[in-house]
Design a protein around this motif. Sequence first.
Motif, PDB file in Angstrom:
ATOM      1  N   PHE A 153      55.325 -11.893  -4.320  1.00  0.00           N
ATOM      2  CA  PHE A 153      55.066 -10.885  -5.359  1.00  0.00           C
ATOM      3  C   PHE A 153      55.276  -9.490  -4.775  1.00  0.00           C
ATOM      4  O   PHE A 153      55.976  -8.646  -5.357  1.00  0.00           O
ATOM      5  N   MET A 154      54.694  -9.241  -3.617  1.00  0.00           N
ATOM      6  CA  MET A 154      54.816  -7.916  -3.002  1.00  0.00           C
ATOM      7  C   MET A 154      56.258  -7.642  -2.589  1.00  0.00           C
ATOM      8  O   MET A 154      56.725  -6.499  -2.680  1.00  0.00           O
ATOM      9  N   ASN A 155      56.945  -8.667  -2.135  1.00  0.00           N
ATOM     10  CA  ASN A 155      58.344  -8.468  -1.745  1.00  0.00           C
ATOM     11  C   ASN A 155      59.194  -8.065  -2.949  1.00  0.00           C
ATOM     12  O   ASN A 155      60.010  -7.146  -2.873  1.00  0.00           O
ATOM     13  N   GLU A 156      58.989  -8.741  -4.067  1.00  0.00           N
ATOM     14  CA  GLU A 156      59.773  -8.397  -5.252  1.00  0.00           C
ATOM     15  C   GLU A 156      59.388  -7.005  -5.753  1.00  0.00           C
ATOM     16  O   GLU A 156      60.245  -6.228  -6.183  1.00  0.00           O
ATOM     17  N   MET A 157      58.104  -6.686  -5.685  1.00  0.00           N
ATOM     18  CA  MET A 157      57.651  -5.360  -6.117  1.00  0.00           C
ATOM     19  C   MET A 157      58.274  -4.297  -5.196  1.00  0.00           C
ATOM     20  O   MET A 157      58.665  -3.215  -5.662  1.00  0.00           O
ATOM     21  N   ALA A 158      58.380  -4.605  -3.922  1.00  0.00           N
ATOM     22  CA  ALA A 158      58.974  -3.665  -2.962  1.00  0.00           C
ATOM     23  C   ALA A 158      60.451  -3.432  -3.290  1.00  0.00           C
ATOM     24  O   ALA A 158      60.932  -2.295  -3.262  1.00  0.00           O
ATOM     25  N   ASN A 159      61.144  -4.519  -3.598  1.00  0.00           N
ATOM     26  CA  ASN A 159      62.577  -4.367  -3.915  1.00  0.00           C
ATOM     27  C   ASN A 159      62.750  -3.508  -5.161  1.00  0.00           C
ATOM     28  O   ASN A 159      63.667  -2.689  -5.240  1.00  0.00           O
ATOM     29  N   LEU A 160      61.845  -3.696  -6.106  1.00  0.00           N
ATOM     30  CA  LEU A 160      61.910  -2.886  -7.336  1.00  0.00           C
ATOM     31  C   LEU A 160      61.575  -1.426  -7.020  1.00  0.00           C
ATOM     32  O   LEU A 160      62.248  -0.503  -7.493  1.00  0.00           O
ATOM     33  N   ALA A 161      60.560  -1.215  -6.195  1.00  0.00           N
ATOM     34  CA  ALA A 161      60.174   0.157  -5.820  1.00  0.00           C
ATOM     35  C   ALA A 161      61.372   0.886  -5.214  1.00  0.00           C
ATOM     36  O   ALA A 161      61.644   2.050  -5.548  1.00  0.00           O
ATOM     37  N   GLU A 162      62.082   0.162  -4.372  1.00  0.00           N
ATOM     38  CA  GLU A 162      63.246   0.746  -3.699  1.00  0.00           C
ATOM     39  C   GLU A 162      64.285   1.194  -4.725  1.00  0.00           C
ATOM     40  O   GLU A 162      64.808   2.303  -4.649  1.00  0.00           O
ATOM     41  N   ALA A 163      64.537   0.313  -5.698  1.00  0.00           N
ATOM     42  CA  ALA A 163      65.544   0.632  -6.720  1.00  0.00           C
ATOM     43  C   ALA A 163      65.099   1.807  -7.596  1.00  0.00           C
ATOM     44  O   ALA A 163      65.933   2.549  -8.114  1.00  0.00           O
ATOM     45  N   LEU A 164      63.790   1.967  -7.740  1.00  0.00           N
ATOM     46  CA  LEU A 164      63.265   2.993  -8.648  1.00  0.00           C
ATOM     47  C   LEU A 164      62.958   4.308  -7.948  1.00  0.00           C
ATOM     48  O   LEU A 164      62.506   5.262  -8.576  1.00  0.00           O
ATOM     49  N   GLY A 165      63.116   4.336  -6.635  1.00  0.00           N
ATOM     50  CA  GLY A 165      62.776   5.556  -5.906  1.00  0.00           C
ATOM     51  C   GLY A 165      61.279   5.720  -5.707  1.00  0.00           C
ATOM     52  O   GLY A 165      60.777   6.831  -5.564  1.00  0.00           O
ATOM     53  N   ALA A 166      60.544   4.614  -5.723  1.00  0.00           N
ATOM     54  CA  ALA A 166      59.098   4.664  -5.447  1.00  0.00           C
ATOM     55  C   ALA A 166      58.846   4.128  -4.036  1.00  0.00           C
ATOM     56  O   ALA A 166      59.747   3.560  -3.404  1.00  0.00           O
ATOM     57  N   ASP A 167      57.624   4.321  -3.552  1.00  0.00           N
ATOM     58  CA  ASP A 167      57.291   3.884  -2.191  1.00  0.00           C
ATOM     59  C   ASP A 167      56.244   2.768  -2.277  1.00  0.00           C
ATOM     60  O   ASP A 167      55.115   3.002  -2.719  1.00  0.00           O
ATOM     61  N   ILE A 168      56.599   1.575  -1.833  1.00  0.00           N
ATOM     62  CA  ILE A 168      55.712   0.420  -1.963  1.00  0.00           C
ATOM     63  C   ILE A 168      54.401   0.627  -1.188  1.00  0.00           C
ATOM     64  O   ILE A 168      53.363   0.087  -1.568  1.00  0.00           O
ATOM     65  N   GLU A 169      54.460   1.455  -0.146  1.00  0.00           N
ATOM     66  CA  GLU A 169      53.231   1.715   0.627  1.00  0.00           C
ATOM     67  C   GLU A 169      52.185   2.401  -0.261  1.00  0.00           C
ATOM     68  O   GLU A 169      50.990   2.108  -0.191  1.00  0.00           O
ATOM     69  N   GLN A 170      52.664   3.337  -1.075  1.00  0.00           N
ATOM     70  CA  GLN A 170      51.751   4.031  -1.999  1.00  0.00           C
ATOM     71  C   GLN A 170      51.279   3.071  -3.084  1.00  0.00           C
ATOM     72  O   GLN A 170      50.110   3.080  -3.468  1.00  0.00           O
TER      73      GLN A 170
END
Length: 440
Positions: A223-240
Amino acid sequence: MKITVIGTGYVGLVSGACLADMGNDVMCLDVDEAKIRQLRQGAIPIYEPGLEEIVRRNAGAGRLRFTTDVAESVAFGDVQFIAVGTPPGEDGSADLRHVLEAACNIARQMTAARVVVDKSTVPVGTADKVRRAMADVLAERGVDFPFSVVSNPEFLKEGAAIKDFMSPDRIIIGADDEHAIDVMRRIYAPFQRTHERVMVMDVRSAELAKYAANAMLATRVSFMNEMANLAEALGADIEQVRRGIGADPRIGYHFLYPGAGYGGSCFPKDVQALMRTAAEHKLSMRVVEAAEAANHLQKLRLPQKVVARYGEDLAGRTFALWGLAFKPNTDDMREAPSLAVIAELTRRGARVRAHDPVAMPRAREILAANTAVEFCDDMYQALDGADGLLIATEWKVFRAPDFQRVHSLLKTPLIIDGRNLYQPAEMRSQGFDYQGIGRA
Ligand code: NAD
């Protein structure tokens, strides 16, 4: 108490050593003669922090011994823990060959009552199979000794196995007879001094609890990995994002880190075995299936980033790889994401210069046929002239390297960090082309 532990792998050796450390008399049996020879000489066949000292101390005190002699080990322990491997069979189901062999060995040799404790991870219904197999052997022998079969799944984590065994979150005991429950309670009493951690339940629930735990954890990672990949595409930071969701006590911060995919000897095989069990009951586990499929893709995330930078053909390129073990503080290479990274990079023509603080001997064996991989004893040596550094395991020693040295050794200052060890802004200010997982 006199206890036999069958199997001296990550689970068996840790269990045997910790049980001996509490004052029990423990005999460990393995079919692997080389392993037993090593253990008798005081050498530990696996890397697990703190294990060597406990083994040495208890072997020295005569409370922990090692054998390949089945008759001797069956005669020794009133309680017989089975901690042998349950690798995936061809169809993904757990291969119970070793478990049933260990159980039948007990039945072949026993001359008095025995409590048989299954610590291996096994599908629901295995305790029944063990019971039937042992009863058949006893019937063949024409003898009738009483025995109990208990499910006692193990939840230790490699790399923190001693701590986990010594102070477990919970001790699950699946049993249906009072004598066995009483024996198990006595064995585990010293491991729960602050509060009661034993949970007694029926055998099937105990067997399923282990799979449910691993499937839940694997799902969380995917779940976190997919959310991270999406964050990357959206210009968001998964750490935040991670900070933002972990604060919710229903979610919590534990085990919420995106990365290069999960590996190890447990999650991949247990997830597969659970899906197999469901299929046998004409059920599908769509969430777990998706977690597994997402993990396969995630293991290719680092090579994808390399391809995005250098193109499909990587002939003539060399990459440094820090981390081979599937996680830090272990030498376990089973299903390690590093293996998928290496396979993909070398398939595309690249060379890989790899370093791991402890897993290199094991990795050398596994990767012996891949001539495009070179192993470097020093982490900096791996960087020399490389077109980039990839990080697959979050060993502590990689957390604060000499970045100037890293920069000067790399031909191209590219870091693809599969474990989000560094701060992107800081890395950029030091002149690196830095890419983490899910970090814009
Ligand atoms: P392992 O492969 O490290 O060790 C298994 C050992 O059993 C080997 O040394 C093998 O030689 C021995 N063995 C096989 N058949 C035998 C027999 N008939 N008699 C005596 N010895 C025999 O495996 P492991 O990682 O310790 O895992 C053991 C079980 O515990 C598996 O079911 C696994 O899923 C489960 N488990 C593992 C972990 C983990 O972190 N490794 C955690 C929890 C549960």
